[in-house]
Design a protein around this motif. Structure first.
Motif, PDB file in Angstrom:
ATOM      1  N   VAL A  26      37.846  32.874  38.192  1.00  0.00           N
ATOM      2  CA  VAL A  26      38.180  33.041  36.864  1.00  0.00           C
ATOM      3  C   VAL A  26      39.094  34.384  36.104  1.00  0.00           C
ATOM      4  N   VAL A  27      39.150  35.240  37.328  1.00  0.00           N
ATOM      5  CA  VAL A  27      40.283  36.592  37.556  1.00  0.00           C
ATOM      6  C   VAL A  27      41.978  35.498  37.177  1.00  0.00           C
ATOM      7  N   SER A  28      42.044  35.237  37.811  1.00  0.00           N
ATOM      8  CA  SER A  28      42.999  33.898  37.377  1.00  0.00           C
ATOM      9  C   SER A  28      43.906  33.501  36.273  1.00  0.00           C
ATOM     10  N   LEU A  29      42.731  32.913  36.232  1.00  0.00           N
ATOM     11  CA  LEU A  29      42.393  32.108  35.087  1.00  0.00           C
ATOM     12  C   LEU A  29      43.015  32.970  33.528  1.00  0.00           C
ATOM     13  N   LEU A  30      42.374  34.020  33.805  1.00  0.00           N
ATOM     14  CA  LEU A  30      42.724  35.089  32.613  1.00  0.00           C
ATOM     15  C   LEU A  30      44.246  35.714  33.169  1.00  0.00           C
ATOM     16  N   LEU A  31      44.452  35.568  34.149  1.00  0.00           N
ATOM     17  CA  LEU A  31      46.339  36.382  34.187  1.00  0.00           C
ATOM     18  C   LEU A  31      46.621  35.483  33.899  1.00  0.00           C
ATOM     19  N   LEU A  98      41.373  38.533  52.286  1.00  0.00           N
ATOM     20  CA  LEU A  98      42.618  38.353  51.840  1.00  0.00           C
ATOM     21  C   LEU A  98      43.190  37.115  51.142  1.00  0.00           C
ATOM     22  N   SER A  99      42.379  36.384  50.352  1.00  0.00           N
ATOM     23  CA  SER A  99      42.766  35.821  48.892  1.00  0.00           C
ATOM     24  C   SER A  99      42.743  36.327  48.013  1.00  0.00           C
ATOM     25  N   VAL A 100      42.261  37.608  47.887  1.00  0.00           N
ATOM     26  CA  VAL A 100      42.079  38.374  46.401  1.00  0.00           C
ATOM     27  C   VAL A 100      43.219  39.381  46.932  1.00  0.00           C
ATOM     28  N   SER A 101      43.740  39.499  48.214  1.00  0.00           N
ATOM     29  CA  SER A 101      44.712  40.712  48.404  1.00  0.00           C
ATOM     30  C   SER A 101      46.216  39.993  47.683  1.00  0.00           C
ATOM     31  N   GLY A 102      45.580  39.059  48.398  1.00  0.00           N
ATOM     32  CA  GLY A 102      46.910  37.769  47.766  1.00  0.00           C
ATOM     33  C   GLY A 102      47.649  37.943  46.618  1.00  0.00           C
ATOM     34  N   THR A 103      46.710  37.325  46.117  1.00  0.00           N
ATOM     35  CA  THR A 103      46.253  37.083  43.947  1.00  0.00           C
ATOM     36  C   THR A 103      46.899  38.372  43.764  1.00  0.00           C
ATOM     37  N   PHE A 104      46.612  39.739  43.957  1.00  0.00           N
ATOM     38  CA  PHE A 104      46.674  40.966  43.108  1.00  0.00           C
ATOM     39  C   PHE A 104      48.107  41.678  44.095  1.00  0.00           C
ATOM     40  N   LEU A 105      48.581  40.661  45.077  1.00  0.00           N
ATOM     41  CA  LEU A 105      49.841  41.241  44.960  1.00  0.00           C
ATOM     42  C   LEU A 105      50.645  40.025  43.848  1.00  0.00           C
ATOM     43  N   ILE A 106      50.419  39.452  44.371  1.00  0.00           N
ATOM     44  CA  ILE A 106      51.719  37.735  43.112  1.00  0.00           C
ATOM     45  C   ILE A 106      51.253  38.393  41.639  1.00  0.00           C
ATOM     46  N   VAL A 107      50.492  38.705  41.731  1.00  0.00           N
ATOM     47  CA  VAL A 107      50.438  39.480  40.250  1.00  0.00           C
ATOM     48  C   VAL A 107      51.169  40.439  40.041  1.00  0.00           C
ATOM     49  N   LEU A 108      51.337  41.881  40.641  1.00  0.00           N
ATOM     50  CA  LEU A 108      51.757  42.537  40.476  1.00  0.00           C
ATOM     51  C   LEU A 108      53.254  42.794  40.380  1.00  0.00           C
ATOM     52  N   ALA A 134      52.875  38.619  49.904  1.00  0.00           N
ATOM     53  CA  ALA A 134      51.184  37.716  49.307  1.00  0.00           C
ATOM     54  C   ALA A 134      50.715  36.544  49.256  1.00  0.00           C
ATOM     55  N   LEU A 135      51.835  35.477  48.970  1.00  0.00           N
ATOM     56  CA  LEU A 135      51.595  34.113  48.898  1.00  0.00           C
ATOM     57  C   LEU A 135      51.007  33.411  50.595  1.00  0.00           C
TER      58      LEU A 135
END
Length: 450
Positions: A26-31, A98-108, A134-135
């Motif tokens: 849901v957060v990835s969809l929001l972003l 690990l996946s949460v961390s990767g997502t955060f860095l992709i957005v950043l 990140a990926l």
């Protein structure tokens, strides 16, 4: 005796982990919605000239695609993969973190360094070490989740409705594993002298096509669960479902033949996967036809069941539209994104409908204003996306190129301008529909805490 097709959530720890993957999706969809606002505005006539940072278009497009397709889809897949596992342990939680961390860095990444975006297909890239890291981080987490699913899932029994459904989820995990393995294989086979965009195009071409069959297998599972939830008297047996899912998996097996026979950088390799996607998807017709027939057997729905039915119908209609547009592609124009937006949004709507089923399971029931919003959200999102893909398909017929923005689109005639204006209006309406979905989830969670 009537079969009951469900994916039971029996253990509290399983529910907690599935819920965690749900919120990541849901957060990835929001972003992704935030980045899509930049995309739609940058291609809409009369508005695009007001954007002072039009060069940000391609960077925004990279992050939008990776969030709305790769991370949203695989996060939702991870919910299903978690639900069919017999147990949850520390490895499962490691995969999630690990996946949460990767997502955060992709957005950043776009906000702290120049992205140097590459618009290759399937997984577009920002050419920075942070994005690569990140990926990779996200992929490692996903790989752990997939392997855990494949080796800890429930035993198969073709006569059981639940395990017939489980087989579809398991086959989706196997297809995803093969996609990642082929990514790794290709990594060592891509010629070093290729330009960067061609290098990444080759890297993700085969595995990206395979990953689409993961999405198709999982959306079939979701459609069947939704049909069951809205009290449809299903006309197929678990054994028929099991066989149809196996048939749908056949193109994934053939992809190994393509890798065996052709050099990954050859035009034959590229064309074989194009044809695999176009004609291999026909293996899903038996199951698709069964679901289509069952759609017309659905009963009137009201209350919490109505959002599920609306999402199901809208999802199937958009997915079918995307499939039809795929056979209309000629040249490199915006008919291509019209095709994949139809298919992708069809899957997204199915996952949104399944979310309305999951929220009560996660102890967040839809009620009062949340339920009212859930009854209109699928319609708003679907109408916007139908306008979006119609505008793209219309403009593509006049030769408007894909992956361009602003003056580079070359909108010289009234039909071209009208088509892209329809695209822009539809895109903005769809964004509202996407925001509504996030608001519904937020309100459901807030109501529970209140």
């Amino acid at each position: 005796m009537e079969s009951n097709y469900i994916l039971p959530v029996e253990k509290e720890e399983t529910k907690r982990l599935a819920k965690a993957w749900f919120f990541l999706g849901v957060v990835s969809l929001l972003l992704s919605g935030f980045f899509s606002i930049l995309l739609v505005v940058s291609r809409t006539p009369a508005i695009q000239s007001l954007i002072p940072f039009i060069d940000f278009f391609h960077t925004a497009l990279v992050v939008h695609v990776d969030l709305s397709v790769l991370i949203w889809f695989t996060s939702f897949a991870s919910i299903l993969w978690t639900l069919i596992a017999r147990n949850v342990n520390k490895l499962d939680w490691l995969a999630f973190y690990l996946s949460v961390s990767g997502t955060f860095l992709i957005v950043l990444t776009p906000f702290i360094m120049d992205g140097h975006p590459l618009m290759n297909n399937y997984i577009p890239i920002l050419q920075t070490p942070l994005f690569y890291f990140a990926l990779s981080l996200y992929t490692v987490g996903l790989l752990i989740r997939i392997v855990r699913t494949l080796f800890s899932s429930m035993p198969f029994n073709a006569s059981s409705p639940t395990t017939a459904l489980t087989s579809g989820v398991w086959l989706g995990a196997l297809a995803a594993l093969l996609a990642i393995l082929f990514f790794l294989y290709t990594l060592f086979k891509v010629p070093d002298d290729l330009p960067a965009v061609a290098w990444f195009e080759v890297l993700f071409w085969g595995g990206g096509h395979i990953l689409q069959f993961t999405h198709m297998l999982l959306v079939f599972v979701v459609w069947i669960v939704l049909l069951q939830q809205i009290k449809t008297r299903l006309i197929f047996t678990p054994a028929i479902l099991f066989v149809c899912l196996l048939i749908s998996f056949i193109p994934v097996l053939y992809s190994g033949v393509i890798y065996w026979q052709y050099d990954v950088a050859s035009s034959e390799f590229h064309n074989q996967f194009t044809q695999l996607m176009r004609f291999g998807s026909l293996t899903t017709l038996p199951l698709g036809l069964i679901i289509f027939i069952n759609l017309f057997k659905t009963l009137p729905a009201e209350g919490p069941l109505l959002p599920l039915k609306l999402a199901l119908w809208c999802s199937a209609a958009l997915f079918a539209s995307g499939g039809v547009l795929g056979f209309m592609i000629e040249g490199v124009n915006v008919v291509i994104p019209a095709h994949y937006h139809g298919s992708i949004v069809g899957i997204t709507l199915a996952f949104m409908g399944f979310s309305f089923y999951l929220l009560p399971v996660f102890d967040y029931p839809l009620k009062d204003r949340t339920l009212k919003l859930a009854k209109i959200q699928p319609i708003v999102y679907a109408v916007g996306q139908f306008m979006h893909i119609s505008g793209l398909a219309w403009s593509g017929g006049y030769g408007v190129k894909r992956k361009t923005a602003g003056a580079a689109q070359g909108l010289d005639s009234l039909p071209e301008i009208a088509g892209m204006a329809l695209m822009g209006m539809g895109g903005l309406i769809a964004i509202i529909g996407g925001i509504l979905f996030v608001v519904i989830v937020y309100l459901a969670v807030k109501q529970k805490k209140g």
